[in-house]
Design a protein around this motif. Sequence first.
Motif, mmCIF file in Angstrom:
data_model
loop_
_atom_site.group_PDB
_atom_site.id
_atom_site.type_symbol
_atom_site.label_atom_id
_atom_site.label_comp_id
_atom_site.label_asym_id
_atom_site.label_seq_id
_atom_site.Cartn_x
_atom_site.Cartn_y
_atom_site.Cartn_z
ATOM 1 N N GLU A 35 -4.332 -18.286 4.626
ATOM 2 C CA GLU A 35 -3.259 -17.386 4.218
ATOM 3 C C GLU A 35 -3.719 -15.937 4.324
ATOM 4 O O GLU A 35 -4.848 -15.591 3.990
ATOM 5 N N ASN A 36 -2.812 -15.086 4.788
ATOM 6 C CA ASN A 36 -3.105 -13.666 4.890
ATOM 7 C C ASN A 36 -1.865 -12.850 4.549
ATOM 8 O O ASN A 36 -0.821 -13.406 4.194
ATOM 9 N N GLU A 37 -1.974 -11.536 4.652
ATOM 10 C CA GLU A 37 -0.853 -10.668 4.297
ATOM 11 C C GLU A 37 0.285 -10.774 5.315
ATOM 12 O O GLU A 37 1.418 -10.411 5.018
ATOM 13 N N GLY A 38 -0.007 -11.248 6.503
ATOM 14 C CA GLY A 38 1.015 -11.288 7.545
ATOM 15 C C GLY A 38 1.214 -9.903 8.122
ATOM 16 O O GLY A 38 0.820 -9.607 9.241
ATOM 17 N N GLY A 39 1.836 -9.042 7.348
ATOM 18 C CA GLY A 39 2.014 -7.652 7.742
ATOM 19 C C GLY A 39 1.061 -6.764 6.964
ATOM 20 O O GLY A 39 -0.145 -6.836 7.115
ATOM 21 N N ALA A 40 1.631 -5.913 6.105
ATOM 22 C CA ALA A 40 0.826 -5.027 5.256
ATOM 23 C C ALA A 40 1.541 -4.869 3.921
ATOM 24 O O ALA A 40 2.774 -4.812 3.877
ATOM 25 N N PRO A 41 0.804 -4.802 2.812
ATOM 26 C CA PRO A 41 1.443 -4.629 1.501
ATOM 27 C C PRO A 41 2.275 -3.349 1.447
ATOM 28 O O PRO A 41 1.815 -2.281 1.869
ATOM 29 N N VAL A 42 3.479 -3.445 0.916
ATOM 30 C CA VAL A 42 4.376 -2.292 0.843
ATOM 31 C C VAL A 42 3.801 -1.200 -0.060
ATOM 32 O O VAL A 42 4.104 -0.012 0.115
ATOM 33 N N ILE A 43 2.958 -1.593 -1.008
ATOM 34 C CA ILE A 43 2.344 -0.598 -1.882
ATOM 35 C C ILE A 43 1.565 0.434 -1.075
ATOM 36 O O ILE A 43 1.450 1.602 -1.483
ATOM 37 N N LEU A 44 1.049 0.054 0.091
ATOM 38 C CA LEU A 44 0.341 1.003 0.941
ATOM 39 C C LEU A 44 1.275 2.099 1.437
ATOM 40 O O LEU A 44 0.871 3.260 1.571
ATOM 41 N N LEU A 45 2.517 1.733 1.694
ATOM 42 C CA LEU A 45 3.497 2.711 2.164
ATOM 43 C C LEU A 45 3.872 3.669 1.041
ATOM 44 O O LEU A 45 3.878 4.896 1.222
ATOM 45 N N GLU A 46 4.188 3.110 -0.116
ATOM 46 C CA GLU A 46 4.623 3.938 -1.250
ATOM 47 C C GLU A 46 3.520 4.897 -1.682
ATOM 48 O O GLU A 46 3.761 6.086 -1.893
ATOM 49 N N ALA A 47 2.307 4.360 -1.839
ATOM 50 C CA ALA A 47 1.192 5.186 -2.310
ATOM 51 C C ALA A 47 0.885 6.317 -1.336
ATOM 52 O O ALA A 47 0.688 7.475 -1.736
ATOM 53 N N GLN A 48 0.856 6.008 -0.043
ATOM 54 C CA GLN A 48 0.561 7.044 0.942
ATOM 55 C C GLN A 48 1.646 8.115 0.983
ATOM 56 O O GLN A 48 1.356 9.294 1.174
ATOM 57 N N ALA A 49 2.889 7.713 0.804
ATOM 58 C CA ALA A 49 3.975 8.692 0.810
ATOM 59 C C ALA A 49 3.771 9.745 -0.277
ATOM 60 O O ALA A 49 4.086 10.926 -0.085
ATOM 61 N N THR A 50 3.224 9.334 -1.420
ATOM 62 C CA THR A 50 3.009 10.274 -2.522
ATOM 63 C C THR A 50 1.787 11.156 -2.300
ATOM 64 O O THR A 50 1.580 12.112 -3.046
ATOM 65 N N GLY A 51 0.973 10.834 -1.303
ATOM 66 C CA GLY A 51 -0.223 11.616 -1.037
ATOM 67 C C GLY A 51 -1.506 10.962 -1.480
ATOM 68 O O GLY A 51 -2.534 11.643 -1.594
ATOM 69 N N LEU A 52 -1.474 9.644 -1.708
ATOM 70 C CA LEU A 52 -2.697 8.929 -2.078
ATOM 71 C C LEU A 52 -3.413 8.437 -0.826
ATOM 72 O O LEU A 52 -2.830 7.676 -0.041
ATOM 73 N N PRO A 53 -4.670 8.824 -0.610
ATOM 74 C CA PRO A 53 -5.449 8.177 0.445
ATOM 75 C C PRO A 53 -5.754 6.736 0.050
ATOM 76 O O PRO A 53 -5.777 6.402 -1.139
ATOM 77 N N VAL A 54 -5.967 5.900 1.040
ATOM 78 C CA VAL A 54 -6.128 4.462 0.812
ATOM 79 C C VAL A 54 -7.476 3.990 1.332
ATOM 80 O O VAL A 54 -7.906 4.383 2.419
ATOM 81 N N VAL A 55 -8.116 3.144 0.555
ATOM 82 C CA VAL A 55 -9.266 2.380 1.045
ATOM 83 C C VAL A 55 -8.806 0.934 1.153
ATOM 84 O O VAL A 55 -8.458 0.299 0.152
ATOM 85 N N ALA A 56 -8.744 0.425 2.374
ATOM 86 C CA ALA A 56 -8.222 -0.924 2.621
ATOM 87 C C ALA A 56 -9.112 -1.620 3.645
ATOM 88 O O ALA A 56 -10.279 -1.263 3.824
ATOM 89 N N THR A 57 -8.560 -2.616 4.323
ATOM 90 C CA THR A 57 -9.348 -3.421 5.257
ATOM 91 C C THR A 57 -8.646 -3.552 6.604
ATOM 92 O O THR A 57 -7.439 -3.341 6.720
ATOM 93 N N LYS A 58 -9.430 -3.939 7.606
ATOM 94 C CA LYS A 58 -8.890 -4.179 8.943
ATOM 95 C C LYS A 58 -8.302 -5.578 8.974
ATOM 96 O O LYS A 58 -8.851 -6.511 9.560
ATOM 97 N N HIS A 59 -7.157 -5.705 8.349
ATOM 98 C CA HIS A 59 -6.540 -7.004 8.086
ATOM 99 C C HIS A 59 -5.074 -6.955 8.476
ATOM 100 O O HIS A 59 -4.337 -6.049 8.074
ATOM 101 N N CYS A 60 -4.649 -7.924 9.296
ATOM 102 C CA CYS A 60 -3.238 -8.052 9.695
ATOM 103 C C CYS A 60 -2.698 -6.713 10.194
ATOM 104 O O CYS A 60 -3.305 -6.076 11.030
ATOM 105 N N ASP A 61 -1.550 -6.272 9.671
ATOM 106 C CA ASP A 61 -0.929 -5.042 10.168
ATOM 107 C C ASP A 61 -1.354 -3.797 9.408
ATOM 108 O O ASP A 61 -0.797 -2.713 9.637
ATOM 109 N N ILE A 62 -2.345 -3.914 8.536
ATOM 110 C CA ILE A 62 -2.804 -2.742 7.780
ATOM 111 C C ILE A 62 -3.283 -1.614 8.698
ATOM 112 O O ILE A 62 -2.965 -0.438 8.453
ATOM 113 N N PRO A 63 -4.021 -1.908 9.806
ATOM 114 C CA PRO A 63 -4.438 -0.809 10.688
ATOM 115 C C PRO A 63 -3.274 -0.064 11.350
ATOM 116 O O PRO A 63 -3.476 1.041 11.870
#
Length: 384
Positions: free
Chosen positions: A290-318
């Motif tokens: 099992e994997n994320e498939g795409g990318a967690p939506v929280i990544l979109l919301e957080a980045q929109a507010t100006g939060l940098p993200v530390v994540a992984t090279k996983h599914c559609d996250i890149p």
Amino acid sequence: MNNLVCHVCGIYLKISENWVHTQIKHLNEWNSVVLARYKQNLEGIGQNPEIFARREDIPIGISEIDAAMGMLLGWNPSYYYMAHKYAPDVFHAHFGPKGCRVLPIAGSLGIPIVTTFYGYDVSKLPSKSDEWLEKYEKLFNKGNMFLAEGPFLAEQLIDIGCPPEKIKVQRLGIELDRYPYIPRKRSEGEPLRVLMAGRFDRKKGFVDGLKAFAEFVRKGGEGEVTIVGGSDGSEQSNKVRKKLYHIAKSYDIKDITNFKGFIPLDELKSEYYNHHMLLSPSHTVKETGENEGGAPVILLEAQATGLPVVATKHCDIPFVVDDESTGFLAKERQVNELVESLFSLYENEKLRHEMGVNASKKMAKQHDAVEKGSDLESVYECLI
């Protein structure tokens, strides 16, 4: 008169699936109705479409018969009745299993159907049982179009037998006015405030994330971590919760680890602005695939507010986080790389600010809910 799309989902609306409502809300030229099993969490989300919840909107005795018929036939008579009543121009099933359930009804009524896959329905279900591969084969043969939020998820659909010519990448959108950019300043000597959020699902990588934070502190970093979310009640989710509490205790970071549990979406939005970065180290679950498939939506919301993200090279996250531009991407399960990224943001305030600016601009360009709503209407238009 606007055309009508009938959305089919399990629960309308799960807090963790608020992006379904965002898609519906930003359809301007199409009206919507929803067929669901239950309806909940509708307060405070604005105008709702008409919703038929089969376990709530028909008498309990009939509801039980309808559920039993659904198990026997693979489709619910109540959905057929409501679909015949609504006479939609298009069905839009959210998640593969809902596409399978409404496919016979769509075929009987001669209504085209588009199915959006989001993650577990691609990575977990087909590996769990060959029965799902058989169901999906019918869906792929008779369904009209299949949507994926990114290129990686689209490739996963191809791998389980979906014809490439029926697949379209449809990125998820967020409401940019709800998540405006606000720069965060961290004073000298102020701890780095780290946010993690989501269900305690193994694929979310919470255990790796908290270990990385603990190592960051052990090596001299000053920080605080907030964990929003909790167990879904399953055995595996409860195990994740126990591991997290064990890590907090064994690394002696209980005083700087705040387990907030599940909170309303507006409170989660506030947490974005109260933190300096988001930590989201998703990975593939070895035992189940099992994997994320795409990318967690929280990544979109957080980045929109100006939060940098530390994540992984996983599914559609890149495709959502630009490595070394809007954040840092580590290899899956590489805690040491996560630690290095935490120190990079901790020690370089200028870099953290620049990444926040870049993240907000990327979300505005790529994930505007208004534009994505228009794109989705174009998908519907091509089916009628």
